[in-house]
Design a protein around this motif. Structure first.
Motif, PDB file in Angstrom:
ATOM      1  N   LEU A 227      33.451 -43.157 -32.799  1.00  8.78           N
ATOM      2  CA  LEU A 227      34.205 -42.255 -33.670  1.00  8.78           C
ATOM      3  C   LEU A 227      35.400 -41.651 -32.948  1.00  8.78           C
ATOM      4  CD1 LEU A 227      31.268 -40.430 -35.496  1.00  8.78           C
ATOM      5  CD2 LEU A 227      32.797 -42.155 -36.447  1.00  8.78           C
ATOM      6  N   PHE A 228      35.208 -41.289 -31.701  1.00  7.16           N
ATOM      7  CA  PHE A 228      36.303 -40.706 -30.914  1.00  7.16           C
ATOM      8  C   PHE A 228      37.449 -41.698 -30.758  1.00  7.16           C
ATOM      9  CE2 PHE A 228      38.222 -40.480 -26.662  1.00  7.16           C
ATOM     10  CZ  PHE A 228      38.898 -39.265 -26.771  1.00  7.16           C
ATOM     11  N   MET A 229      37.128 -42.969 -30.438  1.00  6.98           N
ATOM     12  CA  MET A 229      38.167 -43.970 -30.248  1.00  6.98           C
ATOM     13  C   MET A 229      38.889 -44.266 -31.565  1.00  6.98           C
ATOM     14  SD  MET A 229      38.408 -44.577 -27.106  1.00  6.98           S
ATOM     15  CE  MET A 229      39.601 -45.894 -27.302  1.00  6.98           C
ATOM     16  N   TRP A 230      38.145 -44.280 -32.689  1.00  3.21           N
ATOM     17  CA  TRP A 230      38.804 -44.492 -33.978  1.00  3.21           C
ATOM     18  C   TRP A 230      39.777 -43.364 -34.255  1.00  3.21           C
ATOM     19  CZ3 TRP A 230      39.568 -41.822 -38.436  1.00  3.21           C
ATOM     20  CH2 TRP A 230      40.049 -42.543 -39.548  1.00  3.21           C
ATOM     21  N   PHE A 231      39.367 -42.127 -34.049  1.00  6.60           N
ATOM     22  CA  PHE A 231      40.242 -40.986 -34.298  1.00  6.60           C
ATOM     23  C   PHE A 231      41.458 -41.017 -33.374  1.00  6.60           C
ATOM     24  CE2 PHE A 231      41.533 -36.591 -33.342  1.00  6.60           C
ATOM     25  CZ  PHE A 231      41.892 -36.171 -34.613  1.00  6.60           C
ATOM     26  N   ARG A 232      41.259 -41.441 -32.142  1.00  5.62           N
ATOM     27  CA  ARG A 232      42.381 -41.485 -31.199  1.00  5.62           C
ATOM     28  C   ARG A 232      43.400 -42.533 -31.622  1.00  5.62           C
ATOM     29  NH1 ARG A 232      41.891 -42.057 -24.602  1.00  5.62           N
ATOM     30  NH2 ARG A 232      44.151 -41.869 -24.166  1.00  5.62           N
ATOM     31  N   LEU A 233      42.940 -43.717 -32.032  1.00  5.99           N
ATOM     32  CA  LEU A 233      43.846 -44.757 -32.507  1.00  5.99           C
ATOM     33  C   LEU A 233      44.564 -44.321 -33.776  1.00  5.99           C
ATOM     34  CD1 LEU A 233      41.616 -47.933 -31.942  1.00  5.99           C
ATOM     35  CD2 LEU A 233      43.632 -47.249 -30.613  1.00  5.99           C
ATOM     36  N   TYR A 234      43.820 -43.685 -34.672  1.00  7.48           N
ATOM     37  CA  TYR A 234      44.417 -43.191 -35.923  1.00  7.48           C
ATOM     38  C   TYR A 234      45.509 -42.156 -35.631  1.00  7.48           C
ATOM     39  CZ  TYR A 234      44.821 -40.169 -40.028  1.00  7.48           C
ATOM     40  OH  TYR A 234      45.299 -39.389 -41.043  1.00  7.48           O
ATOM     41  N   ARG A 235      45.218 -41.234 -34.747  1.00 11.50           N
ATOM     42  CA  ARG A 235      46.189 -40.180 -34.440  1.00 11.50           C
ATOM     43  C   ARG A 235      47.432 -40.761 -33.789  1.00 11.50           C
ATOM     44  NH1 ARG A 235      44.891 -34.765 -30.792  1.00 11.50           N
ATOM     45  NH2 ARG A 235      46.970 -33.806 -31.001  1.00 11.50           N
ATOM     46  N   ARG A 236      47.263 -41.736 -32.897  1.00 11.41           N
ATOM     47  CA  ARG A 236      48.430 -42.342 -32.249  1.00 11.41           C
ATOM     48  C   ARG A 236      49.287 -43.090 -33.253  1.00 11.41           C
ATOM     49  NH1 ARG A 236      47.465 -46.674 -27.557  1.00 11.41           N
ATOM     50  NH2 ARG A 236      46.832 -47.899 -29.380  1.00 11.41           N
ATOM     51  N   GLU A 237      48.640 -43.775 -34.223  1.00  8.98           N
ATOM     52  CA  GLU A 237      49.387 -44.509 -35.238  1.00  8.98           C
ATOM     53  C   GLU A 237      50.191 -43.552 -36.111  1.00  8.98           C
ATOM     54  OE1 GLU A 237      50.207 -48.408 -36.704  1.00  8.98           O
ATOM     55  OE2 GLU A 237      48.767 -47.863 -35.146  1.00  8.98           O
ATOM     56  N   VAL A 238      49.570 -42.432 -36.515  1.00  9.88           N
ATOM     57  CA  VAL A 238      50.272 -41.454 -37.360  1.00  9.88           C
ATOM     58  C   VAL A 238      51.443 -40.845 -36.612  1.00  9.88           C
ATOM     59  CG1 VAL A 238      50.018 -39.208 -38.481  1.00  9.88           C
ATOM     60  CG2 VAL A 238      48.258 -40.951 -38.784  1.00  9.88           C
ATOM     61  N   GLU A 239      51.243 -40.503 -35.346  1.00  7.87           N
ATOM     62  CA  GLU A 239      52.335 -39.915 -34.564  1.00  7.87           C
ATOM     63  C   GLU A 239      53.486 -40.890 -34.397  1.00  7.87           C
ATOM     64  OE1 GLU A 239      50.493 -38.723 -30.964  1.00  7.87           O
ATOM     65  OE2 GLU A 239      49.702 -36.833 -31.776  1.00  7.87           O
ATOM     66  N   THR A 240      53.159 -42.174 -34.224  1.00  6.70           N
ATOM     67  CA  THR A 240      54.223 -43.180 -34.098  1.00  6.70           C
ATOM     68  C   THR A 240      55.038 -43.276 -35.371  1.00  6.70           C
ATOM     69  OG1 THR A 240      52.885 -44.438 -32.511  1.00  6.70           O
ATOM     70  CG2 THR A 240      54.680 -45.606 -33.591  1.00  6.70           C
TER      71      THR A 240
END
Length: 275
Positions: A227-240
């Motif tokens: 779950l942590f890795m999914w949230f981290r990837l999601y957050r990086r994609e949104v910030e990009t």
């Protein structure tokens, strides 16, 4: 903004999370259940038997399992060969068991630990068994093996001594059949101390039990990590995507092949006819 979640790449990521998290939770719950079962079995095995529970015939309690181990069994017969079991500890002291084989009406014998004495095994100190027909009651125990706790398995014992209490170690010593169990008398005579019944094997809080507990924690940590890795990837994609919309992302610099040519510069070699 969130259309990227429908791309093939994110379909794969989401599918992994949807399948991975429940699997980790299931495995963690299963390992926790295994640990709880071992705790319950340990409590049952070490709980005191009711004092008013009547003794049951030996044959009705065989074979020995976690339910019958420690039960009070009764059997009648005549005492025969007597052996000493050295290097057995009781209340932190070293001593020896006085073991006498009881030949029953079936012709088979059951080893009976009549009590414990401190010090080095000495046949001269061991009280003689009663003669004639006797009725014996004692706590039922499963046969020991060379890996059982507290046994003397090094070998080389003198005649009349036994390292492991069990049919396998007695079969070459006595000429009659044997029960695959033994009894420990709870009210010994002649100054001997009673040998308490041991809990059945594989019912204690041993290494396997704590391995189950450790695996439980690992599986739950795996679920949280997914779950942590999914949230981290999601957050990086949104910030990009936000940085791209705000024009904060720099355009990549052109490579050497993409550098603009000065005006009038020849881009190809002259044809042979122009020379």
């Amino acid at each position: 903004m969130h259309r990227f979640l429908l791309t093939p790449r994110w379909w794969g990521i989401n599918l992994f999370v949807v399948l991975g998290v429940p699997f980790c939770l299931f495995m963690g719950t299963w390992q926790l259940g295994r640990f709880e079962d071992r705790v319950a079995t340990h409590e049952e095995a070490t709980s005191a038997r009711p004092a008013d529970r009547a003794a049951a015939p030996l044959d009705s309690l065989l074979p020995v399992d976690k339910n019958t181990s420690g039960r009070i069994a009764s059997v009648s017969g005549e005492y025969a060969d007597q052996l000493l079991v050295p290097e057995r500890r009781l209340d932190g002291k070293s001593g020896f068991y006085v073991l006498t084989l009881l030949r029953t009406d079936t012709g088979k014998a059951v080893p009976v630990v009549r009590g414990w004495l401190p010090g080095t095994a000495d046949a001269g100190r061991a009280p003689a068994a009663p003669t004639g027909r006797v009725e014996v009651t004692g706590a039922l125990q499963a046969s020991e093996s060379s890996s059982s706790k507290g046994v003397y398995s090094s070998g080389g014992l003198p005649a009349g001594q036994l390292g492991v209490i069990g049919a396998a170690s007695l079969v070459n010593i006595v000429p009659y059949g044997l029960y695959d169990a033994w009894l420990t008398v709870q009210t010994p005579a002649d100054g001997m101390l009673p040998v308490p019944a041991q809990a059945p094997v594989n019912t204690g809080l041993d290494l396997k039990a704590f391995q189950n507990l450790g695996y439980t924690g690992e599986w739950f940590v795996f679920a949280a990590f997914v779950l942590f890795m999914w949230f981290r990837l999601y957050r990086r994609e949104v910030e990009t995507l936000r940085d791209a919309e705000a024009g904060l992302l720099e355009e990549p610099e052109p490579g050497p092949a993409e550098q603009p040519q000065p005006a009038g510069t020849a881009t190809s070699a002259a044809a042979p006819g122009d020379r």
